[in-house]
Enzyme design. Sequence first.
Site, PDB file in Angstrom:
ATOM      1  CE  LYS A 128       1.664  35.330  -5.721  1.00 52.06           C
ATOM      2  NZ  LYS A 128       0.513  34.247  -5.397  1.00 52.06           N
ATOM      3  CE  LYS A 134      -2.990  29.007  -5.646  1.00 52.69           C
ATOM      4  NZ  LYS A 134      -4.196  29.448  -6.489  1.00 52.69           N
ATOM      5  CG  ASP A 190      -3.789  36.501 -11.235  1.00 56.96           C
ATOM      6  OD1 ASP A 190      -3.603  35.204 -11.412  1.00 56.96           O
ATOM      7  OD2 ASP A 190      -4.064  37.008 -10.224  1.00 56.96           O
ATOM      8  CD  GLU A 196      -0.938  38.566  -8.950  1.00 57.38           C
ATOM      9  OE1 GLU A 196      -0.425  37.406  -8.189  1.00 57.38           O
ATOM     10  OE2 GLU A 196      -1.839  39.159  -8.539  1.00 57.38           O
ATOM     11  NE  ARG A 241      -3.220   0.633  -0.639  1.00 62.20           N
ATOM     12  CZ  ARG A 241      -3.521   0.828  -2.039  1.00 62.20           C
ATOM     13  NH1 ARG A 241      -3.048   1.844  -2.398  1.00 62.20           N
ATOM     14  NH2 ARG A 241      -3.848  -0.230  -2.673  1.00 62.20           N
TER      15      ARG A 241
END
Lengths: 279, 279, 279, 279, 279, 279
Positions: free
Chosen positions: E167, E135, E218, E197, E100
């Site tokens: 940002k 992320k 963005d 950004e 597993r």
Amino acid sequence: MTLHHLVIADIVRRALHEDLGQGYDITTDSLIPADHRGKAVMRTRQDGVLAGLEAAFAAFHMLDKTLKITAHAKDGENLAAGQDILSVEGLSRSILTGERTALNFMTHLSGIATQTRAYVEAVKGTKARITCTRKTLPGLRTLQKYAIRRGGGQNHRFGLGDAVLIKDNHIALAGGIDIALEAARKNAGHMLKIELEVDTLEQLEDALQYKFDVVLLDNMAPDMLRQAVTLVDGRILTEASGGVTLDTVRAIAETGVDMISVGALTHSVTALDIGLDVS
Amino acid sequence: MTLHHLVIADIVRRALHEDLGQGYDITTDSLIPADHRGKAVMRTRQDGVLAGLEAAFAAFHMLDKTLKITAHAKDGENLAAGQDILSVEGLSRSILTGERTALNFMTHLSGIATQTRAYVEAVKGTKARITCTRKTLPGLRTLQKYAIRRGGGQNHRFGLGDAVLIKDNHIALAGGIDIALEAARKNAGHMLKIELEVDTLEQLEDALQYKFDVVLLDNMAPDMLRQAVTLVDGRILTEASGGVTLDTVRAIAETGVDMISVGALTHSVTALDIGLDVS
Amino acid sequence: MTLHHLVIADIVRRALHEDLGQGYDITTDSLIPADHRGKAVMRTRQDGVLAGLEAAFAAFHMLDKTLKITAHAKDGENLAAGQDILSVEGLSRSILTGERTALNFMTHLSGIATQTRAYVEAVKGTKARITCTRKTLPGLRTLQKYAIRRGGGQNHRFGLGDAVLIKDNHIALAGGIDIALEAARKNAGHMLKIELEVDTLEQLEDALQYKFDVVLLDNMAPDMLRQAVTLVDGRILTEASGGVTLDTVRAIAETGVDMISVGALTHSVTALDIGLDVS
Amino acid sequence: MTLHHLVIADIVRRALHEDLGQGYDITTDSLIPADHRGKAVMRTRQDGVLAGLEAAFAAFHMLDKTLKITAHAKDGENLAAGQDILSVEGLSRSILTGERTALNFMTHLSGIATQTRAYVEAVKGTKARITCTRKTLPGLRTLQKYAIRRGGGQNHRFGLGDAVLIKDNHIALAGGIDIALEAARKNAGHMLKIELEVDTLEQLEDALQYKFDVVLLDNMAPDMLRQAVTLVDGRILTEASGGVTLDTVRAIAETGVDMISVGALTHSVTALDIGLDVS
Amino acid sequence: MTLHHLVIADIVRRALHEDLGQGYDITTDSLIPADHRGKAVMRTRQDGVLAGLEAAFAAFHMLDKTLKITAHAKDGENLAAGQDILSVEGLSRSILTGERTALNFMTHLSGIATQTRAYVEAVKGTKARITCTRKTLPGLRTLQKYAIRRGGGQNHRFGLGDAVLIKDNHIALAGGIDIALEAARKNAGHMLKIELEVDTLEQLEDALQYKFDVVLLDNMAPDMLRQAVTLVDGRILTEASGGVTLDTVRAIAETGVDMISVGALTHSVTALDIGLDVS
Amino acid sequence: MTLHHLVIADIVRRALHEDLGQGYDITTDSLIPADHRGKAVMRTRQDGVLAGLEAAFAAFHMLDKTLKITAHAKDGENLAAGQDILSVEGLSRSILTGERTALNFMTHLSGIATQTRAYVEAVKGTKARITCTRKTLPGLRTLQKYAIRRGGGQNHRFGLGDAVLIKDNHIALAGGIDIALEAARKNAGHMLKIELEVDTLEQLEDALQYKFDVVLLDNMAPDMLRQAVTLVDGRILTEASGGVTLDTVRAIAETGVDMISVGALTHSVTALDIGLDVS
């Protein structure tokens, strides 16, 4: 003789993880309301000597920083059966979840301190002092050595680097006591003591020609120990070891040795019976 | 019932670090030539049951991968005083430096297995089985539980997440046995068993109205245990606990309980006397 | 004076992680074919004393167990500029990725050993021995102390538990030399040495009334050191400390002190210039 | 340019464990009453640049959360000999036990910051900036790089994954500058810079045909550096490296290079002399 | 693009501990004879791209060094449903216990590589390249980023220190694009790229007055992206981000942007269906 | 169903280290004044079920103990798109640096809770309950299992030691269902449940002769499941597994099975879209 939080944090965390490997206390979390508050008292059910307060504090505190913990006794103190040790107050879930870990530390360490003090009391009036060995339980050496001190004993080596202890195998492989002691003095640095193990009076006489700090008189009967002490005549410290029990320790102490080392103090510990009562 | 290297690696490493915190064995490294080779045999000085072979192997092997280690017995085997357990052959320094760590594991775990088997033998012929508790020494639970199995005992819970065990405090705070059991069933998932502690026959009768898996009969005398077993009538498993000793365990077993749990098996361990002889 | 793999594994792993935090060597992995094989030689560009072979081995070996590493010198050996230290053969990627970590250990530790030997040579013919202090770089103490030994120096305390060292602040807060020494003797156990720091001859005379093992003569000029040595008259060991340099160490040694401790050996290290040449 | 507690916690903990491996400070704990309170001031004995305040704070704070620590200076600040850096107030035992660890961090990191600023001052008025290398001490890279920034320097790569640096070995094994640069651009991702090392002006001319970000001019004398800068003509950044000292750095800066990298800033650090005075 | 054992050892060990917290596989150890040997094949049940071979190897190997593991495919390879990936041969207990953990790594990482390649294929013929984000799933970043590369994607930043990404919040708090970019250039060192950004074309025009390396466009629709690309006119790299899906990525790529970043590649992974068949 | 800080501390620390490997947030630290204070709100952009509040708290708190964090929702709560989850107030640098780590935990765990609840809702009115598997992401099992509970599901085994699950390979190697079940009962201890996997009705009939707790009905179509439920007739628990989706789960539940296990709940998670808005 502080026991720094830093030094016990790892073992306390590991102990808590043993109980919380799945992330929760399924019983407590299922049955007790999250905001229920309570109070509990840790209390000894036997006479004994306390040790492990810091570890019990840490166990509760790591689990829940909001618990209010109060000590009613001090490490090293003689406890009477029924005596309160500490109270813990706050979220009931935290108290119940932390109970076993806190107790596992305290019953074990108090067991060591209690037994150590029994030996210390048994030799009272002699000059002998009780000391431990490296026969400790894996991962618990620092804590066990601390409990020895709290019981009134003294610590022997903590590891293989903080003193020289020459045993028969070392002597045999080195090629003789003189060679062994010279090598030890050359390598050991000026801050390390040198102890030499002897099994017979002949070995002792031979060894006393050379310079070292402590002699370990291994497995000698009281009569022979007495002769060894006479031979040494205060020039170095003497340490008796080997199968010492509460029944034999007084006779050994009365031979005039300086130290008596007892492996069972750490390798065969009977837990002190302490419980937690929720009020 | 393998004991994976992975599972013991951490505690063996920590134990070795306790001895090697300063990076060396000042005695051995000063006295024994770096290339001297030797052989030693680990041998029991008492009758007992072996446990801890893997840990002893790991202690020597982590220190020196070139040591040749041979087992002469198996974990779980009955040992007679004087019997060889393992031989280790290679650099003498490595053998002497690793000796104490290897022995500390093996004497402790064999002590547990030996005592467990004594209980198992004591109840032979009854249907009772011996089991342990969560009263284990911090950081050693997995190893101690393994030694219990090697002695012929069975393991109880490993932690607070792998089964539900409802004690009086839980019942009191939850508001009754029925509420407690319902909450447990609702939260616990289908793979977890539920055990309930009762102290009296009245509590037992009350509890038996509800559905759960095991009843813990706490601190009951043999007579009361016998009545409890009759009441339960095989519907669920029965477990006796509380102050069980080698003197009392047979009488308890003869009441017909399924399980007897013994905290002392892990919290008050007497080491088995095993030594290492360098040849 | 082995340096166990076990003892250096953690710090070598951390050092490798400092370079491989993102999981790869973007330069090497992008430019060098995965199966390209090569050979490289680690070679000193300066005269010096080698230390750190085990750590360099470990750095390459942890990265790639298939690398073939051969030592051409031994720790503690005097190296001449241009001399080969070790060869490493195998996958070129592994050699290039491990190069810097292996060198960072070896240049630092050889720097310590080299400087230590310079002090040892400077006091040749006197009875003085060179020792280090606890002024070590965080996380590197065990390795730095090892390099001191390889350079011919001796180790002072490794930590705060393996010997007593009473400084002025301790004396002041304890309430006097006599009280301090008595407390130390009572608590320290029979295996620990006690060292006392004095700054003046008056303090020394006062202290010599009591029993301890080593006196630290702090920041005394050679003249005063000579008088101190006369006062001590061989009863205990003498250690000079405070601003010792290669220029002053000989004059200090000639005062007859037993030990000279030098903090700069570990707190202000000049790396030995060692490089890796790919062939 | 914060230094997060999180980032230094591990190394500070390890450093404290180096001193507290046996669990206590035998000297302090034996001599100083447990409840004695005092105050101490950390003070520089040399001019220099401060770095390491956070680490010193952490050392005291991890040992004893009740200590009150006050900073009198800031990391990056120029210190004059005799200037106070921080005060610590509370239990005397904690102050004395934590002293050496706190100082070991601060003297090392301030040593780096001080030397870095000396280089930065030496090139003042030129456009050259001082940068470090990966020649750092094992386990201390993040802290050393932080000290470089506090001294006014800039950081080069932290590891092998955060920029491409193509050296001669890479070029040779890849099969040429063009192939190497193409492979780098293809693999490196759009957020990574590419630096190429050249040793001669011919190599430089060849390389300038291709696209990359920084050229490392290795071991070139000022004259050659000046020609290299002319050749590059501002198209990419230029970095000089190789045996740079405080004596030579000005001449190198005056050639017009953008960056000068100095390995000795981290591999050969002279500690700043800072002490702790108990009042 | 090696994935060093060193880099995955910790997470593989943790994963194995998740399964072996109690020290054994109660099912396998109870039912399968200790010396039974067998063979199993890991096989994909879906088309996809392989990633995670090293982790699967490590899982089996850490559990049992005697297992013989053979790879039938390579990370990065396109797999057809039914295709063999690796065989493992040896003790049946080890195979079943490790199954597993090995699969959990391989199905997750192959899921990432498979999806990455789908995006890469979708933009084929354009100059756009697919890149990931920060992320990622906690503790798995290095492995996830590796799988991205194996799928043909490129890595964006690994952490907050290896590139500057400014940002809107940063701009607002810094006080404007010009101030922000100047501060970044001053602090960032010469080896770090700077990305900015922008959300609108006006911001882009404003920003293009200053010097930086990459612009993050963005949440712009393809039309606006096309205008942005025109404005930038090749002076810096362009990266499109925001809600990119397999349905929209082609249109975005055709606007001429250099990079397209896709958070879902690591934050919302569908496992590739791979199983282990015991033969 | 608390999620103890202790249990998540390690994984949160590791996640923060993934972002702070170089010791700083180069963007934030360069652009935002050290003492700038701000406030941010974590807000969901989709409907869903919250899980992970503790982990998000821990991420911010480990980074900066002075941040003030306020929860506006509770784990397990249904969230509407646009709803506030938590506010964080304090140093702007800390908020920006911690943002991604906090979100990575919360979006992943809320994704699991959301999907779990969708399954739970889909089977509403039947007696079937939804449960997870051991197909979890490495290092995240405890957290993922917690999220399952918050979504209304139940946990299956946490590891290989907390219940017996006998699959076809086990049966084949053990030599038959009867032998396998007997071995399991003998070894497993009284607190562990035994589950047996069957693929056909014949196997089920055979198995029902013996004593065990749960039957796993693997990959059966609803019709066959219904027959299996009839056969079992309430004597033991029934669990359906194999390729269950939101489309098929209702039909499966209506067959009357007790449990439905869904591997995709943890191995193929779609993150819930949650963002942090700085105000």
